[in-house]
Scaffold this active site. Structure first.
Site, short mmCIF file in Angstrom:
data_model
loop_
_atom_site.label_atom_id
_atom_site.label_comp_id
_atom_site.label_asym_id
_atom_site.label_seq_id
_atom_site.Cartn_x
_atom_site.Cartn_y
_atom_site.Cartn_z
N PRO A 282 42.58 45.25 33.88
CA PRO A 282 42.31 44.29 34.77
C PRO A 282 42.04 45.17 36.08
O PRO A 282 42.31 46.38 36.27
CB PRO A 282 44.06 43.85 34.85
CG PRO A 282 44.89 44.80 34.45
CD PRO A 282 44.06 45.53 33.18
N CYS A 350 21.05 42.21 60.22
CA CYS A 350 19.77 41.42 60.73
C CYS A 350 19.14 40.83 59.42
O CYS A 350 18.16 41.25 58.90
CB CYS A 350 18.98 42.57 61.24
SG CYS A 350 17.53 41.84 61.80
C1 LIG Z 1 34.55 45.33 35.66
C2 LIG Z 1 35.11 45.62 34.56
C3 LIG Z 1 36.58 45.30 34.36
C4 LIG Z 1 37.40 44.60 35.52
O1 LIG Z 1 37.10 43.41 35.76
P1 LIG Z 1 37.93 42.40 36.65
O2 LIG Z 1 37.41 41.08 36.52
O3 LIG Z 1 38.18 42.95 37.95
O4 LIG Z 1 39.35 42.22 35.89
C5 LIG Z 1 37.15 45.69 33.22
N1 LIG Z 1 36.25 46.35 32.14
C6 LIG Z 1 35.07 46.74 32.36
C7 LIG Z 1 34.58 47.28 31.15
C8 LIG Z 1 34.52 46.36 33.45
O5 LIG Z 1 33.23 46.64 33.86
#
Ligand SMILES: *Cc1c(COP(=O)(O)O)cnc(C)c1O
Length: 427
Positions: A282, A350
């Site tokens: 997460p 801008c």
């Molecule tokens: C961006 C990403 C996450 C986190 O995603 P959230 O939507 O911020 O929870 C987890 N794993 C990978 C591989 C990602 O690219």
């Protein structure tokens, strides 16, 4: 107005974050300013621990790379999902153990592979081609890479197209039908030890059904790998749980996600006779609602609509421009006043697209007022730029009635960093 956000309260017409008056924060530290509640951050992490007591949780560092915030995540037992050697060095600095780091990426260089191998962190391999390159680098260094395979599970997360990552057409991962065969190839390579599967279907997902669908597909693939004699020690279901940005779009909690995926993970692991470690990644749902972004009002203009122009634009908060995102706006020094006006909130950049919020009902505003953009802790500062000669803002951590700077405001010298004027141009 703030739902269950225990860290935001209105007291005598001012917005407080924990026990700190955000009007005073704006005066003391200036605007634009990112302000994070330590209490809310710890609560969000603990909600994941209680929903998934046996899973490893790797914080997605791209959502927020502030050292203090990462240090709190480390103290609370989180690992890290990193997408670059730069993010890797930052999480090593805050004390996240190497065993709880996953180095991701769909475009890793030979140098990235070498750095991850030398750091002894696991990698997620994004393609059959990358597998062969990584094996050669590992052999040259005499090291072994523990890897997961990034799977493209072909699941629609029903989110903004720019943040859907698990569709068949997305650039990420190995097509589901190639995974078992690639796994088998990995088992035969010197310098490579495949230990599991990884997916991440997208971000800001407000329905748990796509997670259940992805979990099922991952278990199908795990079954195909086991049939080929592969060992599945880890299954990483990625991140992507959404949060409630808009008062009318409630989001599932970690407990709802657990209810949707844990039975699938547990029952199907048992059927396959495997006991993999579950991993989650997460980002947004850990940090987004911990943080407000304070912007000062410079001008209020009556034109074909009423514009309020603040000192923060998409250089400070890029999400509205990038993804048409909604951030709830509060006038922090008039938090109880009735919302008699309708404003479009714009920044100082801008570009016509420099709009942070459209048609918002707010109290009548004037120069010197301060607006808070709520839920700015994820993909907020981490996406800030210096575009248009704007140094990046400061970040402050609030705990109880205390506030401390956790990243100082850039001054204009930051705009010059690393540059030179060629001597031949000086005369
Ligand atoms: C961006 C990403 C996450 C986190 O995603 P959230 O939507 O911020 O929870 C987890 N794993 C990978 C591989 C990602 O690219």
């Amino acid at each position: 107005m703030f739902g269950p956000k225990s860290h935001l309260i209105i007291r005598s017409n001012h917005l407080f974050i924990e026990d700190v008056d955000s009007v005073l924060l704006a005066q003391q530290y200036g605007t634009p300013l990112y302000v994070t509640s330590e209490k809310r951050l710890r609560e969000n992490i603990r909600a994941y621990h209680s929903a998934f007591p046996n899973a490893d949780k790797y914080f997605a560092v791209k959502a927020n790379g502030n050292l203090t915030i990462l240090r709190i995540a480390a103290q609370e037992g989180m690992g890290a999902d990193v997408f670059s050697a730069g993010e890797l060095s930052v999480v090593r600095m805050v004390g996240i153990p190497r065993d709880k780091i996953l180095f991701n990426g769909n475009s890793k260089s030979e140098n990235d592979h070498a750095i991850a191998l030398q750091a002894g962190v696991r990698m997620s391999v994004d393609s059959r081609e990358e597998l062969e390159h990584l094996a050669r680098t590992a052999q040259a260094l005499g090291l072994e890479a523990e890897i997961l395979f990034r799977v493209n599970p072909d699941v629609s997360p029903k989110t903004h197209p720019k943040i859907a990552t698990g569709l068949r057409s997305s650039k990420f991962g190995i097509p589901a039908e190639q995974v078992a065969e690639t796994y088998e190839r990995a088992m035969s390579l010197i310098g490579i030890k495949p230990v599991g599967l990884h997916c991440h279907i997208g971000s800001q997902i407000l329905d748990t059904a796509p997670f259940a669908e992805a979990a099922n597909k991952m278990m199908d693939i795990a079954g195909a790998v086991v049939e080929k004699g592969g060992e599945i020690k880890r299954i990483d279901l990625g991140g992507g749980l959404g949060i409630q940005y808009h008062p009318d779009s409630p989001a599932p909690e970690p407990a709802d996600l657990a209810e949707a995926v844990l039975p699938i993970f547990q029952d199907r692991s048992r059927d396959l006779g495997i006991t993999p470690q579950l991993i989650l990644e997460p980002g947004r749902s850990i940090v987004a609602d911990t943080t407000i972004m304070l912007a000062g009002v410079n001008e209020v203009k009556r034109a074909h609509v009423n514009f309020v122009a603040t000192d923060a634009g998409f250089n400070v908060l890029a999400r509205p421009m990038l993804y048409d995102s909604y951030h709830h706006v509060v006038a922090v020094n008039r938090a109880d006043a009735s919302a008699k006006e309708t404003y479009t909130v714009v920044g100082p950049i801008c570009e016509t697209g420099d709009v942070l919020a459209r048609d918002r009902h707010l109290p009548p505003l004037e120069r010197g007022d301060v607006l808070a953009f709520l839920d700015a802790g994820a993909y907020g500062f981490s996406m800030a730029s210096q575009y248009n000669g704007q140094p990046r803002p400061a970040e402050v951590l609030v705990y109880g009635d205390e506030a401390e700077v956790i990243r100082r405001r850039e001054d204009s010298s930051a705009l010059l960093a690393g540059q030179r004027i060629l001597p031949k141009l000086m005369w």
